[in-house]
Design a protein around this motif. Structure first.
Motif, PDB file in Angstrom:
ATOM      1  N   GLU A 180       6.483  -0.911  -8.995  1.00  0.00           N
ATOM      2  CA  GLU A 180       6.031   0.284  -8.289  1.00  0.00           C
ATOM      3  C   GLU A 180       4.876   0.961  -9.031  1.00  0.00           C
ATOM      4  O   GLU A 180       3.950   1.492  -8.417  1.00  0.00           O
ATOM      5  CB  GLU A 180       7.194   1.257  -8.096  1.00  0.00           C
ATOM      6  N   MET A 181       4.919   0.934 -10.359  1.00  0.00           N
ATOM      7  CA  MET A 181       3.809   1.484 -11.136  1.00  0.00           C
ATOM      8  C   MET A 181       2.576   0.600 -10.998  1.00  0.00           C
ATOM      9  O   MET A 181       1.441   1.093 -10.912  1.00  0.00           O
ATOM     10  CB  MET A 181       4.220   1.610 -12.611  1.00  0.00           C
ATOM     11  N   ASN A 182       2.783  -0.706 -10.960  1.00  0.00           N
ATOM     12  CA  ASN A 182       1.670  -1.639 -10.778  1.00  0.00           C
ATOM     13  C   ASN A 182       0.988  -1.399  -9.431  1.00  0.00           C
ATOM     14  O   ASN A 182      -0.241  -1.500  -9.309  1.00  0.00           O
ATOM     15  CB  ASN A 182       2.167  -3.080 -10.873  1.00  0.00           C
ATOM     16  N   MET A 183       1.775  -1.093  -8.429  1.00  0.00           N
ATOM     17  CA  MET A 183       1.239  -0.762  -7.108  1.00  0.00           C
ATOM     18  C   MET A 183       0.330   0.466  -7.200  1.00  0.00           C
ATOM     19  O   MET A 183      -0.770   0.501  -6.633  1.00  0.00           O
ATOM     20  CB  MET A 183       2.398  -0.478  -6.144  1.00  0.00           C
ATOM     21  N   LEU A 184       0.791   1.458  -7.929  1.00  0.00           N
ATOM     22  CA  LEU A 184       0.035   2.697  -8.095  1.00  0.00           C
ATOM     23  C   LEU A 184      -1.252   2.472  -8.872  1.00  0.00           C
ATOM     24  O   LEU A 184      -2.328   2.970  -8.502  1.00  0.00           O
ATOM     25  CB  LEU A 184       0.924   3.723  -8.809  1.00  0.00           C
ATOM     26  N   ILE A 185      -1.172   1.705  -9.948  1.00  0.00           N
ATOM     27  CA  ILE A 185      -2.346   1.400 -10.768  1.00  0.00           C
ATOM     28  C   ILE A 185      -3.409   0.685  -9.953  1.00  0.00           C
ATOM     29  O   ILE A 185      -4.605   1.038  -9.998  1.00  0.00           O
ATOM     30  CB  ILE A 185      -1.944   0.539 -11.990  1.00  0.00           C
ATOM     31  N   ASN A 186      -2.994  -0.301  -9.186  1.00  0.00           N
ATOM     32  CA  ASN A 186      -3.961  -1.081  -8.403  1.00  0.00           C
ATOM     33  C   ASN A 186      -4.526  -0.288  -7.230  1.00  0.00           C
ATOM     34  O   ASN A 186      -5.677  -0.508  -6.825  1.00  0.00           O
ATOM     35  CB  ASN A 186      -3.326  -2.380  -7.925  1.00  0.00           C
ATOM     36  N   ALA A 187      -3.748   0.635  -6.691  1.00  0.00           N
ATOM     37  CA  ALA A 187      -4.269   1.521  -5.648  1.00  0.00           C
ATOM     38  C   ALA A 187      -5.372   2.409  -6.238  1.00  0.00           C
ATOM     39  O   ALA A 187      -6.406   2.636  -5.607  1.00  0.00           O
ATOM     40  CB  ALA A 187      -3.154   2.369  -5.068  1.00  0.00           C
ATOM     41  N   ALA A 188      -5.147   2.884  -7.472  1.00  0.00           N
ATOM     42  CA  ALA A 188      -6.162   3.708  -8.137  1.00  0.00           C
ATOM     43  C   ALA A 188      -7.421   2.897  -8.420  1.00  0.00           C
ATOM     44  O   ALA A 188      -8.544   3.379  -8.227  1.00  0.00           O
ATOM     45  CB  ALA A 188      -5.588   4.275  -9.434  1.00  0.00           C
ATOM     46  N   LYS A 189      -7.249   1.662  -8.873  1.00  0.00           N
ATOM     47  CA  LYS A 189      -8.405   0.799  -9.155  1.00  0.00           C
ATOM     48  C   LYS A 189      -9.216   0.531  -7.895  1.00  0.00           C
ATOM     49  O   LYS A 189     -10.454   0.453  -7.949  1.00  0.00           O
ATOM     50  CB  LYS A 189      -7.927  -0.535  -9.744  1.00  0.00           C
ATOM     51  N   ARG A 190      -8.523   0.396  -6.780  1.00  0.00           N
ATOM     52  CA  ARG A 190      -9.207   0.124  -5.513  1.00  0.00           C
ATOM     53  C   ARG A 190      -9.716   1.401  -4.844  1.00  0.00           C
ATOM     54  O   ARG A 190     -10.289   1.358  -3.759  1.00  0.00           O
ATOM     55  CB  ARG A 190      -8.237  -0.604  -4.555  1.00  0.00           C
ATOM     56  N   LYS A 191      -9.442   2.538  -5.507  1.00  0.00           N
ATOM     57  CA  LYS A 191      -9.859   3.851  -4.998  1.00  0.00           C
ATOM     58  C   LYS A 191      -9.289   4.127  -3.602  1.00  0.00           C
ATOM     59  O   LYS A 191      -9.967   4.662  -2.714  1.00  0.00           O
ATOM     60  CB  LYS A 191     -11.379   3.982  -5.006  1.00  0.00           C
ATOM     61  N   ILE A 192      -8.050   3.731  -3.429  1.00  0.00           N
ATOM     62  CA  ILE A 192      -7.349   3.985  -2.175  1.00  0.00           C
ATOM     63  C   ILE A 192      -6.789   5.408  -2.204  1.00  0.00           C
ATOM     64  O   ILE A 192      -6.220   5.849  -3.196  1.00  0.00           O
ATOM     65  CB  ILE A 192      -6.223   2.963  -1.977  1.00  0.00           C
ATOM     66  N   LYS A 193      -6.953   6.109  -1.128  1.00  0.00           N
ATOM     67  CA  LYS A 193      -6.463   7.481  -1.037  1.00  0.00           C
ATOM     68  C   LYS A 193      -4.940   7.510  -1.154  1.00  0.00           C
ATOM     69  O   LYS A 193      -4.246   6.742  -0.497  1.00  0.00           O
ATOM     70  CB  LYS A 193      -6.898   8.113   0.285  1.00  0.00           C
ATOM     71  N   ILE A 194      -4.429   8.410  -1.997  1.00  0.00           N
ATOM     72  CA  ILE A 194      -2.988   8.572  -2.148  1.00  0.00           C
ATOM     73  C   ILE A 194      -2.612   9.954  -1.610  1.00  0.00           C
ATOM     74  O   ILE A 194      -3.000  10.975  -2.176  1.00  0.00           O
ATOM     75  CB  ILE A 194      -2.545   8.419  -3.611  1.00  0.00           C
ATOM     76  N   ASN A 195      -1.897   9.979  -0.504  1.00  0.00           N
ATOM     77  CA  ASN A 195      -1.485  11.222   0.140  1.00  0.00           C
ATOM     78  C   ASN A 195      -0.110  11.634  -0.378  1.00  0.00           C
ATOM     79  O   ASN A 195       0.838  10.846  -0.323  1.00  0.00           O
ATOM     80  CB  ASN A 195      -1.419  11.026   1.660  1.00  0.00           C
TER      81      ASN A 195
END
Length: 251
Positions: A180-195
């Protein structure tokens, strides 16, 4: 109807999971996938009853493989369905995510479908177990320091993921809670919006039913944060050196 699938990884759940699934479906959730992650044989009857509920699919691991693996099993099953369109909601089996909050995140996903949706808890409330409070505060601080994303709740299991982001997420490494943390890290790297969507902060019996090991799993998560940060830094440095080398060569 809420056009999404709720995925619930389950390890040794109690009977309340059956009513939880039924209530989610009665509130309009389109489909539910429960992943039995190697639960005790004595609890097989719970999954048997769940499998008899219309619009509920039960998948099973022969032995306990970890929450990350259970989530990926659910994701891959969802992706293999021809009618998979909007996305999925991940929810825990221990009652920490109310039906109201699951539907709240699901509706946000269906109505927007832009970025990933996190159901975030308020860790300033008085009923927060000490291990949960400090674990989340530390990981939130380190995550913001390394990846420049300020998040109130980095360890929430209630997440809304659009179909468009699910393929790469299902291929990430991680078998336990570090996934789950890896998911978050990669979302940040891809600059995906986190709502971030505020949800209730529910803990029962000081969170005794949680399978999260505060020492082992925290060490794995912190290690993942640090190694991913330095790997990203190293990769960017190599890319910069190649660019500079190419410019010098052109001269």
């Amino acid at each position: 109807m809420i056009d999404c699938t709720v995925i619930i990884p389950a390890l040794n759940p109690n009977e309340s999971l059956i009513e939880y699934v039924k209530t989610l479906l009665s509130e309009g959730v389109g489909h539910i996938i429960v992943v039995n992650d190697g639960s005790l044989e004595d609890l097989k009857y719970i999954f048997t009853e769940l499998s008899m509920i219309e619009s509920c699919t039960v998948l099973a691991h022969k032995e306990n493989s970890g929450k990350g693996r259970a989530l990926k099993t659910g994701f891959k099953h969802y992706l293999n369905q021809k009618n998979a369109i909007t996305g999925v909601i991940t929810a825990d089996a221990d009652g920490q995510h109310s039906v109201e909050d699951v539907c709240k995140v699901a509706k946000a996903l269906v109505n927007s479908n832009e970025g990933i949706f996190f159901g975030v808890r308020d860790f300033n409330e008085s009923n927060i177990p000490v291990r949960s409070y400090f674990g989340n505060r530390i990981t939130s601080f380190i995550f913001q320091l390394l990846f420049r994303y300020r998040l109130k709740d980095t360890q929430t299991g209630l997440r809304g993921i659009p179909h468009s982001e699910l393929k790469w997420i299902s291929e990430l490494k991680g078998e336990r809670y570090e996934y789950e943390m890896n998911m978050l890290i990669n979302a940040a790297k891809r600059k995906i919006k986190i709502n971030e969507i505020p949800i209730q902060t529910l803990y029962f019996n000081n969170n005794a039913s949680s399978h999260y090991n505060p020492i082992i799993d925290s060490i794995i998560i912190f290690h993942k944060l640090i190694t991913e940060f330095f790997h990203s830094t190293y990769t960017r440095r190599l890319h910069f050196q190649k660019l500079m080398s190419g410019k010098n060569h052109d001269k």
